[in-house]
Design a protein around this motif. Sequence first.
Motif, PDB file in Angstrom:
ATOM      1  N   ALA A  43       0.834  -1.207   0.000  1.00  0.00           N
ATOM      2  CA  ALA A  43       0.000   0.000   0.000  1.00  0.00           C
ATOM      3  C   ALA A  43       0.869   1.258   0.000  1.00  0.00           C
ATOM      4  O   ALA A  43       0.565   2.232  -0.704  1.00  0.00           O
ATOM      5  CB  ALA A  43      -0.936  -0.002   1.211  1.00  0.00           C
ATOM      6  N   VAL A  47       0.726   4.156  -2.908  1.00  0.00           N
ATOM      7  CA  VAL A  47       0.422   5.562  -2.639  1.00  0.00           C
ATOM      8  C   VAL A  47       1.574   6.456  -3.077  1.00  0.00           C
ATOM      9  O   VAL A  47       1.363   7.523  -3.664  1.00  0.00           O
ATOM     10  CB  VAL A  47       0.098   5.772  -1.135  1.00  0.00           C
ATOM     11  CG1 VAL A  47       0.022   7.248  -0.787  1.00  0.00           C
ATOM     12  CG2 VAL A  47      -1.219   5.084  -0.787  1.00  0.00           C
ATOM     13  N   THR A  59       2.319  10.036   3.578  1.00  0.00           N
ATOM     14  CA  THR A  59       1.859   8.742   3.063  1.00  0.00           C
ATOM     15  C   THR A  59       1.334   7.880   4.195  1.00  0.00           C
ATOM     16  O   THR A  59       0.260   7.280   4.077  1.00  0.00           O
ATOM     17  CB  THR A  59       3.002   8.015   2.324  1.00  0.00           C
ATOM     18  OG1 THR A  59       3.457   8.846   1.259  1.00  0.00           O
ATOM     19  CG2 THR A  59       2.545   6.675   1.775  1.00  0.00           C
ATOM     20  N   LEU A  62      -2.048   9.226   5.315  1.00  0.00           N
ATOM     21  CA  LEU A  62      -3.102   8.891   4.346  1.00  0.00           C
ATOM     22  C   LEU A  62      -3.497   7.427   4.429  1.00  0.00           C
ATOM     23  O   LEU A  62      -4.687   7.083   4.365  1.00  0.00           O
ATOM     24  CB  LEU A  62      -2.660   9.237   2.930  1.00  0.00           C
ATOM     25  CG  LEU A  62      -2.676  10.723   2.575  1.00  0.00           C
ATOM     26  CD1 LEU A  62      -2.122  10.935   1.173  1.00  0.00           C
ATOM     27  CD2 LEU A  62      -4.084  11.282   2.679  1.00  0.00           C
ATOM     28  N   LEU A  63      -2.506   6.539   4.577  1.00  0.00           N
ATOM     29  CA  LEU A  63      -2.816   5.111   4.692  1.00  0.00           C
ATOM     30  C   LEU A  63      -3.568   4.810   5.984  1.00  0.00           C
ATOM     31  O   LEU A  63      -4.492   3.990   5.989  1.00  0.00           O
ATOM     32  CB  LEU A  63      -1.537   4.285   4.615  1.00  0.00           C
ATOM     33  CG  LEU A  63      -0.935   4.180   3.230  1.00  0.00           C
ATOM     34  CD1 LEU A  63       0.426   3.497   3.280  1.00  0.00           C
ATOM     35  CD2 LEU A  63      -1.869   3.417   2.313  1.00  0.00           C
ATOM     36  N   LEU A  65      -5.570   6.857   7.570  1.00  0.00           N
ATOM     37  CA  LEU A  65      -6.943   7.341   7.358  1.00  0.00           C
ATOM     38  C   LEU A  65      -7.729   6.410   6.451  1.00  0.00           C
ATOM     39  O   LEU A  65      -8.898   6.106   6.710  1.00  0.00           O
ATOM     40  CB  LEU A  65      -6.916   8.750   6.761  1.00  0.00           C
ATOM     41  CG  LEU A  65      -6.512   9.872   7.706  1.00  0.00           C
ATOM     42  CD1 LEU A  65      -6.316  11.168   6.932  1.00  0.00           C
ATOM     43  CD2 LEU A  65      -7.551  10.044   8.804  1.00  0.00           C
ATOM     44  N   GLU A  66      -7.087   5.965   5.378  1.00  0.00           N
ATOM     45  CA  GLU A  66      -7.742   5.045   4.436  1.00  0.00           C
ATOM     46  C   GLU A  66      -8.177   3.766   5.146  1.00  0.00           C
ATOM     47  O   GLU A  66      -9.313   3.304   4.983  1.00  0.00           O
ATOM     48  CB  GLU A  66      -6.777   4.714   3.300  1.00  0.00           C
ATOM     49  CG  GLU A  66      -7.325   3.795   2.244  1.00  0.00           C
ATOM     50  CD  GLU A  66      -6.295   3.520   1.161  1.00  0.00           C
ATOM     51  OE1 GLU A  66      -5.867   2.357   1.037  1.00  0.00           O
ATOM     52  OE2 GLU A  66      -5.932   4.461   0.442  1.00  0.00           O
ATOM     53  N   ASN A  67      -7.284   3.211   5.949  1.00  0.00           N
ATOM     54  CA  ASN A  67      -7.608   1.974   6.661  1.00  0.00           C
ATOM     55  C   ASN A  67      -8.667   2.193   7.731  1.00  0.00           C
ATOM     56  O   ASN A  67      -9.535   1.341   7.935  1.00  0.00           O
ATOM     57  CB  ASN A  67      -6.348   1.343   7.254  1.00  0.00           C
ATOM     58  CG  ASN A  67      -5.507   0.698   6.183  1.00  0.00           C
ATOM     59  OD1 ASN A  67      -6.023   0.144   5.231  1.00  0.00           O
ATOM     60  ND2 ASN A  67      -4.202   0.775   6.340  1.00  0.00           N
ATOM     61  N   GLN A  68      -8.624   3.336   8.404  1.00  0.00           N
ATOM     62  CA  GLN A  68      -9.638   3.637   9.413  1.00  0.00           C
ATOM     63  C   GLN A  68     -11.006   3.771   8.767  1.00  0.00           C
ATOM     64  O   GLN A  68     -12.005   3.259   9.277  1.00  0.00           O
ATOM     65  CB  GLN A  68      -9.270   4.907  10.180  1.00  0.00           C
ATOM     66  CG  GLN A  68     -10.274   5.279  11.254  1.00  0.00           C
ATOM     67  CD  GLN A  68     -10.429   4.221  12.325  1.00  0.00           C
ATOM     68  OE1 GLN A  68      -9.486   3.530  12.669  1.00  0.00           O
ATOM     69  NE2 GLN A  68     -11.622   4.081  12.855  1.00  0.00           N
ATOM     70  N   LEU A  69     -11.070   4.439   7.622  1.00  0.00           N
ATOM     71  CA  LEU A  69     -12.344   4.583   6.912  1.00  0.00           C
ATOM     72  C   LEU A  69     -12.881   3.235   6.449  1.00  0.00           C
ATOM     73  O   LEU A  69     -14.083   2.973   6.537  1.00  0.00           O
ATOM     74  CB  LEU A  69     -12.194   5.532   5.729  1.00  0.00           C
ATOM     75  CG  LEU A  69     -12.017   7.012   6.092  1.00  0.00           C
ATOM     76  CD1 LEU A  69     -11.678   7.821   4.850  1.00  0.00           C
ATOM     77  CD2 LEU A  69     -13.260   7.550   6.770  1.00  0.00           C
ATOM     78  N   LYS A  70     -11.989   2.384   5.953  1.00  0.00           N
ATOM     79  CA  LYS A  70     -12.417   1.040   5.540  1.00  0.00           C
ATOM     80  C   LYS A  70     -12.983   0.268   6.728  1.00  0.00           C
ATOM     81  O   LYS A  70     -14.013  -0.402   6.610  1.00  0.00           O
ATOM     82  CB  LYS A  70     -11.245   0.265   4.937  1.00  0.00           C
ATOM     83  CG  LYS A  70     -10.865   0.686   3.561  1.00  0.00           C
ATOM     84  CD  LYS A  70      -9.692  -0.149   3.057  1.00  0.00           C
ATOM     85  CE  LYS A  70      -9.213   0.280   1.708  1.00  0.00           C
ATOM     86  NZ  LYS A  70      -8.053  -0.516   1.256  1.00  0.00           N
ATOM     87  N   ASN A  73     -16.400   1.784   7.715  1.00  0.00           N
ATOM     88  CA  ASN A  73     -17.426   1.398   6.742  1.00  0.00           C
ATOM     89  C   ASN A  73     -17.815  -0.062   6.919  1.00  0.00           C
ATOM     90  O   ASN A  73     -18.990  -0.417   6.824  1.00  0.00           O
ATOM     91  CB  ASN A  73     -16.953   1.648   5.314  1.00  0.00           C
ATOM     92  CG  ASN A  73     -16.909   3.114   4.987  1.00  0.00           C
ATOM     93  OD1 ASN A  73     -17.591   3.926   5.600  1.00  0.00           O
ATOM     94  ND2 ASN A  73     -16.088   3.480   4.024  1.00  0.00           N
TER      95      ASN A  73
END
Length: 102
Positions: A43, A47, A59, A62-63, A65-70, A73
């Motif tokens: 990942a 990125v 980076t 961002l990763l 945040l991306e993983n937290q959002l996943k 969800n």
Amino acid sequence: MTDDKNNITENVTFSLFGVKFTLRVHKDQIESLNRGIASVQSACSRVMRENPTLSPQQTAILLALENQLKLQNYLEGSKFDNEALDKVRTIKATLLRNLNGK
């Protein structure tokens, strides 16, 4: 009595963004940790390829945040608990009907 195999630990060393990490983990968790490390490294590479001007810190943020959002969800959108509870209720009702001869 605890199983001594569960208490065996090993050091696992890896690098992310040029920073070396050494973690002491239970031996039975090493394979899972290595899969996680490979996933994070992949990942990070993705990125940084897509955004070559980002710093390693940006980076990483961002990763994260991306993983937290996943995760959010998944947890918010997961119907597993409700579906499992509905199945248990259905099974219970069926058993009660059968016990009562209906």
